[in-house]
Write a protein that holds these residues in place. Structure first.
Motif, PDB file in Angstrom:
ATOM      1  N   GLN A  56      11.779 -71.952 -27.442  1.00  0.00           N
ATOM      2  CA  GLN A  56      12.612 -71.105 -28.045  1.00  0.00           C
ATOM      3  C   GLN A  56      13.085 -71.941 -29.415  1.00  0.00           C
ATOM      4  OE1 GLN A  56      15.556 -68.386 -25.916  1.00  0.00           O
ATOM      5  NE2 GLN A  56      15.191 -69.929 -24.279  1.00  0.00           N
ATOM      6  N   ARG A  57      13.174 -71.128 -30.569  1.00  0.00           N
ATOM      7  CA  ARG A  57      13.492 -71.963 -31.603  1.00  0.00           C
ATOM      8  C   ARG A  57      13.995 -70.989 -32.513  1.00  0.00           C
ATOM      9  NH1 ARG A  57       7.788 -74.471 -33.183  1.00  0.00           N
ATOM     10  NH2 ARG A  57       6.859 -72.204 -33.836  1.00  0.00           N
ATOM     11  N   GLU A  58      14.902 -71.245 -33.555  1.00  0.00           N
ATOM     12  CA  GLU A  58      15.571 -70.399 -34.302  1.00  0.00           C
ATOM     13  C   GLU A  58      14.515 -69.867 -35.374  1.00  0.00           C
ATOM     14  OE1 GLU A  58      19.272 -70.110 -37.538  1.00  0.00           O
ATOM     15  OE2 GLU A  58      19.406 -71.542 -35.768  1.00  0.00           O
ATOM     16  N   LEU A  59      14.612 -68.572 -35.668  1.00  0.00           N
ATOM     17  CA  LEU A  59      13.736 -68.215 -36.585  1.00  0.00           C
ATOM     18  C   LEU A  59      14.220 -67.579 -37.893  1.00  0.00           C
ATOM     19  CD1 LEU A  59      10.442 -67.202 -37.010  1.00  0.00           C
ATOM     20  CD2 LEU A  59      11.122 -64.974 -35.699  1.00  0.00           C
ATOM     21  N   SER A  60      15.352 -66.654 -37.959  1.00  0.00           N
ATOM     22  CA  SER A  60      16.130 -66.126 -38.837  1.00  0.00           C
ATOM     23  C   SER A  60      17.211 -65.710 -38.167  1.00  0.00           C
ATOM     24  CB  SER A  60      15.383 -65.165 -39.692  1.00  0.00           C
ATOM     25  OG  SER A  60      15.985 -64.612 -40.689  1.00  0.00           O
ATOM     26  N   SER A  61      18.319 -66.207 -38.471  1.00  0.00           N
ATOM     27  CA  SER A  61      19.661 -65.696 -37.712  1.00  0.00           C
ATOM     28  C   SER A  61      19.835 -64.304 -37.568  1.00  0.00           C
ATOM     29  CB  SER A  61      20.739 -66.439 -38.082  1.00  0.00           C
ATOM     30  OG  SER A  61      21.930 -66.156 -37.402  1.00  0.00           O
ATOM     31  N   PRO A  62      19.956 -63.657 -36.683  1.00  0.00           N
ATOM     32  CA  PRO A  62      20.153 -64.095 -35.279  1.00  0.00           C
ATOM     33  C   PRO A  62      18.948 -64.299 -34.485  1.00  0.00           C
ATOM     34  CG  PRO A  62      20.667 -61.707 -35.051  1.00  0.00           C
ATOM     35  CD  PRO A  62      20.263 -62.164 -36.609  1.00  0.00           C
ATOM     36  N   PHE A  63      17.772 -64.043 -34.936  1.00  0.00           N
ATOM     37  CA  PHE A  63      16.592 -64.143 -34.213  1.00  0.00           C
ATOM     38  C   PHE A  63      16.015 -65.325 -33.582  1.00  0.00           C
ATOM     39  CE2 PHE A  63      16.779 -59.754 -36.032  1.00  0.00           C
ATOM     40  CZ  PHE A  63      16.175 -59.080 -34.810  1.00  0.00           C
ATOM     41  N   LEU A  64      15.429 -65.457 -32.588  1.00  0.00           N
ATOM     42  CA  LEU A  64      14.843 -66.625 -32.048  1.00  0.00           C
ATOM     43  C   LEU A  64      13.286 -66.377 -31.642  1.00  0.00           C
ATOM     44  CD1 LEU A  64      17.302 -67.806 -29.285  1.00  0.00           C
ATOM     45  CD2 LEU A  64      16.996 -68.842 -31.386  1.00  0.00           C
ATOM     46  N   GLU A  65      12.516 -67.454 -32.193  1.00  0.00           N
ATOM     47  CA  GLU A  65      11.144 -67.225 -31.862  1.00  0.00           C
ATOM     48  C   GLU A  65      10.875 -67.662 -30.415  1.00  0.00           C
ATOM     49  OE1 GLU A  65       7.008 -68.669 -33.610  1.00  0.00           O
ATOM     50  OE2 GLU A  65       8.679 -70.036 -33.819  1.00  0.00           O
ATOM     51  N   VAL A  66      10.308 -66.748 -29.694  1.00  0.00           N
ATOM     52  CA  VAL A  66      10.147 -67.540 -28.139  1.00  0.00           C
ATOM     53  C   VAL A  66       8.498 -67.423 -27.874  1.00  0.00           C
ATOM     54  CG1 VAL A  66      10.512 -66.772 -25.652  1.00  0.00           C
ATOM     55  CG2 VAL A  66      12.384 -66.336 -27.408  1.00  0.00           C
ATOM     56  N   GLY A  67       8.021 -68.334 -27.388  1.00  0.00           N
ATOM     57  CA  GLY A  67       6.876 -68.534 -27.130  1.00  0.00           C
ATOM     58  C   GLY A  67       6.733 -68.485 -25.479  1.00  0.00           C
ATOM     59  N   CYS A  68       5.712 -67.662 -25.147  1.00  0.00           N
ATOM     60  CA  CYS A  68       5.558 -67.896 -23.516  1.00  0.00           C
ATOM     61  C   CYS A  68       4.226 -67.767 -23.053  1.00  0.00           C
ATOM     62  CB  CYS A  68       6.057 -66.376 -22.856  1.00  0.00           C
ATOM     63  SG  CYS A  68       5.516 -64.814 -23.220  1.00  0.00           S
ATOM     64  N   GLU A  69       3.729 -68.322 -21.970  1.00  0.00           N
ATOM     65  CA  GLU A  69       2.590 -68.579 -21.377  1.00  0.00           C
ATOM     66  C   GLU A  69       2.238 -67.656 -20.433  1.00  0.00           C
ATOM     67  OE1 GLU A  69      -0.124 -72.260 -19.349  1.00  0.00           O
ATOM     68  OE2 GLU A  69       2.008 -72.265 -19.515  1.00  0.00           O
ATOM     69  N   PHE A  70       1.469 -66.857 -20.096  1.00  0.00           N
ATOM     70  CA  PHE A  70       1.170 -65.872 -19.117  1.00  0.00           C
ATOM     71  C   PHE A  70       0.889 -66.590 -17.989  1.00  0.00           C
ATOM     72  CE2 PHE A  70      -0.323 -62.735 -22.651  1.00  0.00           C
ATOM     73  CZ  PHE A  70       0.655 -62.364 -22.632  1.00  0.00           C
ATOM     74  N   VAL A  71       1.575 -66.165 -16.728  1.00  0.00           N
ATOM     75  CA  VAL A  71       1.480 -66.583 -15.586  1.00  0.00           C
ATOM     76  C   VAL A  71       0.697 -65.703 -14.734  1.00  0.00           C
ATOM     77  CG1 VAL A  71       2.667 -67.258 -13.228  1.00  0.00           C
ATOM     78  CG2 VAL A  71       3.720 -67.747 -15.683  1.00  0.00           C
ATOM     79  N   THR A  72       0.756 -64.395 -14.853  1.00  0.00           N
ATOM     80  CA  THR A  72       0.007 -63.425 -14.340  1.00  0.00           C
ATOM     81  C   THR A  72       0.049 -62.145 -14.957  1.00  0.00           C
ATOM     82  OG1 THR A  72      -0.508 -62.459 -12.130  1.00  0.00           O
ATOM     83  CG2 THR A  72       1.649 -62.726 -12.656  1.00  0.00           C
ATOM     84  N   ARG A  73      -1.093 -61.318 -14.878  1.00  0.00           N
ATOM     85  CA  ARG A  73      -0.960 -59.909 -15.260  1.00  0.00           C
ATOM     86  C   ARG A  73      -0.584 -59.179 -14.156  1.00  0.00           C
ATOM     87  NH1 ARG A  73      -5.629 -56.396 -18.558  1.00  0.00           N
ATOM     88  NH2 ARG A  73      -4.846 -54.452 -17.892  1.00  0.00           N
ATOM     89  N   LEU A  74       0.223 -58.165 -14.154  1.00  0.00           N
ATOM     90  CA  LEU A  74       0.526 -57.398 -13.294  1.00  0.00           C
ATOM     91  C   LEU A  74      -0.551 -56.023 -13.011  1.00  0.00           C
ATOM     92  CD1 LEU A  74       4.304 -57.345 -13.072  1.00  0.00           C
ATOM     93  CD2 LEU A  74       2.657 -58.736 -11.739  1.00  0.00           C
ATOM     94  N   GLY A  75      -0.687 -55.277 -12.205  1.00  0.00           N
ATOM     95  CA  GLY A  75      -1.399 -54.264 -11.806  1.00  0.00           C
ATOM     96  C   GLY A  75      -1.140 -52.954 -12.997  1.00  0.00           C
ATOM     97  N   ASN A  76      -2.138 -52.461 -13.323  1.00  0.00           N
ATOM     98  CA  ASN A  76      -1.774 -51.231 -14.285  1.00  0.00           C
ATOM     99  C   ASN A  76      -1.696 -49.748 -13.278  1.00  0.00           C
ATOM    100  OD1 ASN A  76      -2.349 -52.964 -16.097  1.00  0.00           O
ATOM    101  ND2 ASN A  76      -4.169 -51.984 -16.914  1.00  0.00           N
TER     102      ASN A  76
END
Length: 196
Positions: A176-196
């Motif tokens: 998580q890092r500041e992007l442009s106040s008040p927004f944060l850039e969030v990176g996430c790594e997928f753990v699992t895809r849930l069923g459709n």
């Protein structure tokens, strides 16, 4: 009943079986005062109230999905289109140089609004649904922009894919890092895809 889960991984936890699909789901029955969620069997659409089994959900998430009620963002203020475009543009420019890139597959830059809800380390939902800007996505993860900090370890995201279909995926928060106040850039790594 066909068991898709190894009983040695389960221990003594009472699991939930879908009698329609004849499968054991990566869910367990709750104990007193545990915070439960409504999960849907991806095979037949039957609802179950219970808790995700963290280790089993990571490997067998395709068998279940969260009920759509957890992604209800009615009443949540919209992020105006010009701000969405600006934030997505900033997020795509702040991506990592090629030699520092951790994703093994190519990022696709596609700015769109999606819904998300936080999840703790035990895969229990925390908080309410929020509107999130998806700035990029790959097979391994997603880049997001939010107007506030994420306080738990995971996010469940719901991405529209056309024709009224959606994909749900659980992502571990990597940065998580500041992007442009008040927004944060969030990176996430997928753990699992849930069923459709």
């Amino acid at each position: 009943m066909e068991s898709v889960l190894d009983s040695t991984d389960v221990g003594s936890l009472p699991q939930i079986d879908c009698v329609n699909c004849v499968k054991t789901l990566p869910l367990r029955i709750s104990r007193d005062l545990e915070h439960t969620s409504v999960w849907i069997c991806a095979g037949c659409g039957v609802s179950f109230v219970g808790l995700a089994h963290p280790e089993l959900l990571e490997h067998h998430g395709r068998l279940v999905r969260l009920h759509d009620q957890y992604f209800d963002v009615s009443g949540v203020p919209d992020i105006p289109a010009h701000i969405r475009r600006h934030i997505a543009s900033q997020a795509s420019r702040s991506s990592l140089p090629a030699h520092l890139e951790k994703r093994r597959s190519e990022r696709v830059y596609n700015s769109m609004m999606i819904e998300a809800v936080e999840m703790d380390g035990d895969f229990v939902l925390r908080g309410k649904a929020m509107k999130v800007i998806l700035s990029d996505i790959s097979r391994e993860g997603a880049g997001l922009a939010l107007p506030h900090e994420i306080t738990h370890e995971y996010l469940v995201i719901k991405i529209p894919v056309g024709g009224g279909s959606t994909i749900q995926a659980i992502g571990r928060i990597c940065r998580q890092r500041e992007l442009s106040s008040p927004f944060l850039e969030v990176g996430c790594e997928f753990v699992t895809r849930l069923g459709n």
